[in-house]
Design a protein around this motif. Structure first.
Motif, PDB file in Angstrom:
ATOM      1  N   TYR A 474       0.824  -1.214   0.000  1.00 13.74           N
ATOM      2  CA  TYR A 474       0.000   0.000   0.000  1.00 13.74           C
ATOM      3  C   TYR A 474       0.856   1.262   0.000  1.00 13.74           C
ATOM      4  O   TYR A 474       0.382   2.340  -0.371  1.00 13.74           O
ATOM      5  CB  TYR A 474      -0.922   0.010   1.229  1.00 13.74           C
ATOM      6  CG  TYR A 474      -2.252  -0.666   1.058  1.00 13.74           C
ATOM      7  CD1 TYR A 474      -2.346  -1.987   0.618  1.00 13.74           C
ATOM      8  CD2 TYR A 474      -3.442  -0.009   1.358  1.00 13.74           C
ATOM      9  CE1 TYR A 474      -3.565  -2.622   0.487  1.00 13.74           C
ATOM     10  CE2 TYR A 474      -4.672  -0.629   1.232  1.00 13.74           C
ATOM     11  CZ  TYR A 474      -4.732  -1.942   0.792  1.00 13.74           C
ATOM     12  OH  TYR A 474      -5.943  -2.571   0.662  1.00 13.74           O
ATOM     13  N   ASP A 475       2.103   1.156   0.439  1.00 17.80           N
ATOM     14  CA  ASP A 475       2.977   2.327   0.494  1.00 17.80           C
ATOM     15  C   ASP A 475       3.169   2.946  -0.890  1.00 17.80           C
ATOM     16  O   ASP A 475       3.411   4.153  -1.003  1.00 17.80           O
ATOM     17  CB  ASP A 475       4.327   1.947   1.101  1.00 17.80           C
ATOM     18  CG  ASP A 475       4.910   3.052   1.972  1.00 17.80           C
ATOM     19  OD1 ASP A 475       4.136   3.908   2.455  1.00 17.80           O
ATOM     20  OD2 ASP A 475       6.132   3.076   2.175  1.00 17.80           O
ATOM     21  N   ALA A 476       3.059   2.130  -1.924  1.00 14.78           N
ATOM     22  CA  ALA A 476       3.183   2.666  -3.284  1.00 14.78           C
ATOM     23  C   ALA A 476       2.042   3.618  -3.609  1.00 14.78           C
ATOM     24  O   ALA A 476       2.207   4.555  -4.403  1.00 14.78           O
ATOM     25  CB  ALA A 476       3.225   1.526  -4.298  1.00 14.78           C
ATOM     26  N   PHE A 477       0.861   3.407  -3.029  1.00 12.02           N
ATOM     27  CA  PHE A 477      -0.250   4.345  -3.214  1.00 12.02           C
ATOM     28  C   PHE A 477       0.013   5.652  -2.466  1.00 12.02           C
ATOM     29  O   PHE A 477      -0.477   6.710  -2.853  1.00 12.02           O
ATOM     30  CB  PHE A 477      -1.557   3.738  -2.700  1.00 12.02           C
ATOM     31  CG  PHE A 477      -2.017   2.522  -3.447  1.00 12.02           C
ATOM     32  CD1 PHE A 477      -2.237   2.555  -4.820  1.00 12.02           C
ATOM     33  CD2 PHE A 477      -2.234   1.326  -2.771  1.00 12.02           C
ATOM     34  CE1 PHE A 477      -2.670   1.423  -5.498  1.00 12.02           C
ATOM     35  CE2 PHE A 477      -2.672   0.191  -3.443  1.00 12.02           C
ATOM     36  CZ  PHE A 477      -2.889   0.236  -4.816  1.00 12.02           C
ATOM     37  N   ALA A 478       0.785   5.577  -1.376  1.00 12.43           N
ATOM     38  CA  ALA A 478       0.986   6.733  -0.503  1.00 12.43           C
ATOM     39  C   ALA A 478       2.128   7.635  -0.936  1.00 12.43           C
ATOM     40  O   ALA A 478       2.147   8.818  -0.584  1.00 12.43           O
ATOM     41  CB  ALA A 478       1.240   6.254   0.933  1.00 12.43           C
ATOM     42  N   ASN A 479       3.098   7.096  -1.665  1.00 10.85           N
ATOM     43  CA  ASN A 479       4.325   7.864  -1.926  1.00 10.85           C
ATOM     44  C   ASN A 479       4.488   8.328  -3.371  1.00 10.85           C
ATOM     45  O   ASN A 479       5.576   8.738  -3.775  1.00 10.85           O
ATOM     46  CB  ASN A 479       5.553   7.051  -1.494  1.00 10.85           C
ATOM     47  CG  ASN A 479       5.777   5.818  -2.362  1.00 10.85           C
ATOM     48  OD1 ASN A 479       5.155   5.645  -3.415  1.00 10.85           O
ATOM     49  ND2 ASN A 479       6.672   4.943  -1.918  1.00 10.85           N
ATOM     50  N   GLY A 480       3.412   8.260  -4.144  1.00  9.52           N
ATOM     51  CA  GLY A 480       3.514   8.705  -5.530  1.00  9.52           C
ATOM     52  C   GLY A 480       3.758   7.593  -6.519  1.00  9.52           C
ATOM     53  O   GLY A 480       4.137   7.859  -7.661  1.00  9.52           O
ATOM     54  N   GLY A 481       3.577   6.332  -6.102  1.00 11.65           N
ATOM     55  CA  GLY A 481       3.660   5.214  -7.037  1.00 11.65           C
ATOM     56  C   GLY A 481       4.971   4.466  -7.065  1.00 11.65           C
ATOM     57  O   GLY A 481       5.230   3.692  -7.994  1.00 11.65           O
ATOM     58  N   GLU A 482       5.822   4.616  -6.040  1.00  9.17           N
ATOM     59  CA  GLU A 482       7.129   3.950  -6.024  1.00  9.17           C
ATOM     60  C   GLU A 482       7.119   2.732  -5.101  1.00  9.17           C
ATOM     61  O   GLU A 482       6.465   2.745  -4.055  1.00  9.17           O
ATOM     62  CB  GLU A 482       8.211   4.928  -5.583  1.00  9.17           C
ATOM     63  CG  GLU A 482       8.397   6.083  -6.568  1.00  9.17           C
ATOM     64  CD  GLU A 482       9.482   7.044  -6.118  1.00  9.17           C
ATOM     65  OE1 GLU A 482       9.578   7.294  -4.898  1.00  9.17           O
ATOM     66  OE2 GLU A 482      10.221   7.550  -6.976  1.00  9.17           O
ATOM     67  N   ARG A 483       7.859   1.707  -5.501  1.00  7.30           N
ATOM     68  CA  ARG A 483       7.977   0.492  -4.685  1.00  7.30           C
ATOM     69  C   ARG A 483       8.915   0.778  -3.519  1.00  7.30           C
ATOM     70  O   ARG A 483      10.093   1.104  -3.714  1.00  7.30           O
ATOM     71  CB  ARG A 483       8.508  -0.659  -5.534  1.00  7.30           C
ATOM     72  CG  ARG A 483       9.080  -1.853  -4.760  1.00  7.30           C
ATOM     73  CD  ARG A 483       7.993  -2.639  -4.037  1.00  7.30           C
ATOM     74  NE  ARG A 483       8.552  -3.703  -3.237  1.00  7.30           N
ATOM     75  CZ  ARG A 483       8.791  -4.947  -3.660  1.00  7.30           C
ATOM     76  NH1 ARG A 483       8.530  -5.266  -4.914  1.00  7.30           N
ATOM     77  NH2 ARG A 483       9.290  -5.848  -2.847  1.00  7.30           N
ATOM     78  N   ALA A 484       8.421   0.655  -2.313  1.00  7.50           N
ATOM     79  CA  ALA A 484       9.218   0.912  -1.114  1.00  7.50           C
ATOM     80  C   ALA A 484       9.438  -0.392  -0.374  1.00  7.50           C
ATOM     81  O   ALA A 484       8.480  -1.038   0.045  1.00  7.50           O
ATOM     82  CB  ALA A 484       8.513   1.917  -0.214  1.00  7.50           C
ATOM     83  N   GLN A 485      10.673  -0.793  -0.213  1.00  8.43           N
ATOM     84  CA  GLN A 485      11.001  -1.991   0.553  1.00  8.43           C
ATOM     85  C   GLN A 485      11.096  -1.628   2.026  1.00  8.43           C
ATOM     86  O   GLN A 485      11.907  -0.788   2.422  1.00  8.43           O
ATOM     87  CB  GLN A 485      12.343  -2.573   0.077  1.00  8.43           C
ATOM     88  CG  GLN A 485      12.757  -3.853   0.791  1.00  8.43           C
ATOM     89  CD  GLN A 485      11.871  -5.025   0.423  1.00  8.43           C
ATOM     90  OE1 GLN A 485      11.498  -5.197  -0.736  1.00  8.43           O
ATOM     91  NE2 GLN A 485      11.525  -5.835   1.411  1.00  8.43           N
TER      92      GLN A 485
END
Length: 660
Positions: A474-485
């Motif tokens: 879900y973090d990708a929805f929150a940060n502008g579309g980037e994959r966050a590990q």
């Protein structure tokens, strides 16, 4: 003729009876002989492999690892913390007296062990199987165990403990034994010895301990983890009260001194003893050792955690699980990440002391409808829009017939309304249209690492995942579309400052995994989940929020996962044995816990609007959607829940209804 007397006697001469004193002497000799035989056999069996006692004063410790939060505050200390031994003569008299009173009030009168105490303890244990057992060990026996033996509950160990206790009594005075005991026993939290414990828990030398502090430290001897004054303050305080009462009964202190100790609050040092985030530290421990190997010197680990936010998360989970216990909620988990994947809060359960099982990463539970955003994102990427009209009606896919929670069908609605109201038939139809294999690929691309089955029921969340995976995706929805590990370690260094690992130097830049217009479409729809849909209880006034609820078959799992600009949090509730709760849905208790956590965390974060989503706007005109938004019914009536099913989904043949 003279009569001559003679010939053989008529029988054996009569034995002379022993007197009482003779009998006592005789049987005393017999018993002594048998006692010596028994002692010889006992020593032959159990003293054969006794440990070496020549290194009595050697101290071998595991290097400590100190975990800091992102601002440098101490989160926890793992490993062993030792301090120079305290001189028993420098301690206030009530310090050693507290330990004698609660642990071994016959300490000055026995020769290493207390036969009567051992006998009464064993009788009690035999009559109370299954409950907490009593120990009959003296201080000398405990010292022998700590110095030379292991805690293993075996007859051999107990026998060797007795032998070594007698050996200690023969070679040292009572004062020396007590000093050794106070300087070598574990006080929990990695602190060994009275000096290290005083510094760890009260930030003062042992020579300055108050009576209440001494009682609190003596209380830990019953169980250094269970009665740890930092992690289990209430339980430790109750035990400390018993210590003070025993000291009064045995004449070490007066009733007035006891009452004065009760009246003087004991404050555990927040910086040195506050052991928050234990699930998080457990998770990091293996990672630290994988990065740098087994430490040979003290280490400092700089983490991503934010202690005030962590405190809010722990409070939200603890209070939420307790509040909804009557509804069958047994456990909960919460994990929060910033937009870069840094873990700001990590709560693996409602009470670490009761259960160390980490539900943030170690548990795999069905996602229910919290999985639907991956279905809708795949559809948006295939050309759909939130305003597309779809029909909520019965559907059968490969013999599987999903139904809505309410048992009703809304007819023609928009995709935005379908997601906001968590309509099962629409999600199933969409996944079938775009392909469940593509939905699985989308979920993996965003951060789900667990295997994903591609039967039709996957559209409703028949997929087992961890809370950390869901927050990461879900973090990708929150940060502008980037994959966050997701990660928790920023830097590892030695206590002298040598850097052994630096996350910033080892990780590549974030990769874009959601493009436009799919990203703004998804943010628009997930905002409506909170604004007008099943996640209404998560709303925090004045903030740009979006998310999704989730509930699984028979109410076994309930989720709420939501985000604002650059910050995501996932909440899971359920039972460890995977049995049903009592109609607990994602829009109920999990959304409430998420709201309580975010209301405390958002002001500290100075949260920004969700990037890539444009301005938050009302949902487009949709007749059915408007009716649902305007409904005066309480949230529970519009909340999602497990739908009825004509047959079980292929992925879970043991389930009577699919997760959703």
């Amino acid at each position: 003729m003279a009569h001559v007397q003679g010939g053989a006697p008529d029988g054996p001469p009569a034995r002379r009876k022993r007197g009482l004193l003779g009998g006592l002497l005789y049987w005393s000799v017999v018993l002594c002989i048998w006692a010596l035989i028994f002692l010889g056999a006992f020593l032959a069996v159990f003293a054969r492999d006794l440990p070496d006692t020549s290194k009595l004063y050697d101290v071998h410790r595991q290097p400590s690892i100190t975990y800091l939060d992102r601002s440098g505050a101490v989160v926890a200390v793992r490993g062993s913390q030792f301090a120079p031994p305290a001189n028993i003569d420098s301690l206030p008299a009530y310090v050693p007296e507290a330990f004698v009173a609660i642990e071994d009030h016959q300490f000055y009168h026995h020769f290493g062990f207390n036969p009567w105490g051992m006998l009464t303890s064993e009788i009690y244990n035999l009559g109370h199987r299954g409950s907490s057992l009593r120990g009959g060990s003296t201080i000398t026996q405990q010292l022998a165990r700590n110095l030379f033996l292991t805690p293993a509950q075996t007859y051999r160990r107990k026998a060797q403990e007795l032998i070594l206790a007698v050996w200690l009594e023969m070679h040292f005075t009572k004062k020396q034994i007590l000093a050794l005991y106070l300087n070598r026993v574990s006080f929990g939290g990695g602190a060994y010895g009275i000096e290290a414990a005083a510094q760890r828990y009260f930030d003062r030398p042992a020579s300055s301990l108050t009576l209440g502090e001494a009682a609190l430290l003596a209380a830990t001897m019953k169980g250094p983890t269970r009665y740890n004054p930092a992690a289990n303050s209430v339980r430790a305080a109750r035990r400390a009260t018993l210590v003070l009462d025993e000291m009064t009964d045995q004449g070490y202190i007066t009733p007035a001194q006891r009452d004065q100790a009760f009246a003087q609050p004991v404050h555990v040092s927040a910086t040195l003893a506050d052991q928050r985030a234990q699930y998080f530290v457990d998770w990091l421990d293996a990672q630290v050792r994988a990065q740098v190997g087994e430490p040979t010197e003290d280490l400092v680990v700089e983490t991503t955690l934010d202690l005030p936010i962590q405190a809010a998360a722990e409070q939200a989970i603890r209070a939420g699980v307790a509040r909804h216990a009557s509804e069958g909620v047994g456990q909960g988990a919460l994990v929060a990440l910033d937009g870069e994947g840094r873990i700001r809060a990590y709560v693996g359960g409602s009470n670490y002391a009761d259960s160390q099982f980490d539900r943030v990463t170690a548990a795999r539970r069905q996602a229910g409808s919290s999985f639907k955003p991956f279905v809708y994102l795949t559809a948006m990427e295939a050309g759909h829009t939130p305003s597309d009209q779809v029909v909520d009606e019965p559907i059968t896919i490969n013999g599987w017939t999903p139904r809505n929670y309410t048992g009703r069908y809304l007819g023609e609605i928009t995709l935005e309304t379908a997601l906001a109201q968590s309509i099962n038939t629409v999600a199933a139809r969409l996944a079938n249209e775009v392909g469940t294999n593509k939905v699985a690929a989308t979920a993996h691309r965003l951060g789900i690492a667990s295997p994903i089955q591609t039967d039709p029921s996957m559209a409703l969340g028949a997929v087992e995942v961890s809370p950390l995976e869901m927050a990461q995706a879900y973090d990708a929805f929150a940060n502008g579309g980037e994959r966050a590990q997701a990660y928790g370690v920023e830097r590892i260094r030695t206590a002298t400052g040598k850097v052994l690992y630096d996350h910033g130097a080892a990780v590549a830049p974030l990769q874009s995994v959601i493009g436009s217009p799919a990203l703004p479409y998804m943010i628009q729809m997930m905002r409506q989940v909170i604004a007008s849909g099943t996640g209404g209880r998560a709303k925090v006034a004045g903030y740009d929020l979006a998310g999704k609820t989730g509930t699984t078959s028979d109410y076994r799992d309930a989720w709420f996962i939501g985000f604002t600009g650059g910050f995501t949090a996932a909440v899971w509730l359920g039972k460890d044995n995977n049995t049903p709760m009592s109609k607990v849905t994602g829009g109920g208790a999990p959304a409430e816990i998420w709201h309580n956590f975010m209301a405390a965390a958002l002001p500290r974060l100075a949260a920004q609007p969700i990037p890539g989503g444009g301005a938050a706007v009302p949902a487009p005109s949709d007749g059915i959607g408007n009716l649902l938004q305007d409904s005066e019914a309480p949230p529970s009536q519009n909340s999602e829940g497990p739908p009825d099913m004509e047959r079980p989904p292929p992925a879970r043949a043991d389930s009577s209804e699919p997760p959703f």
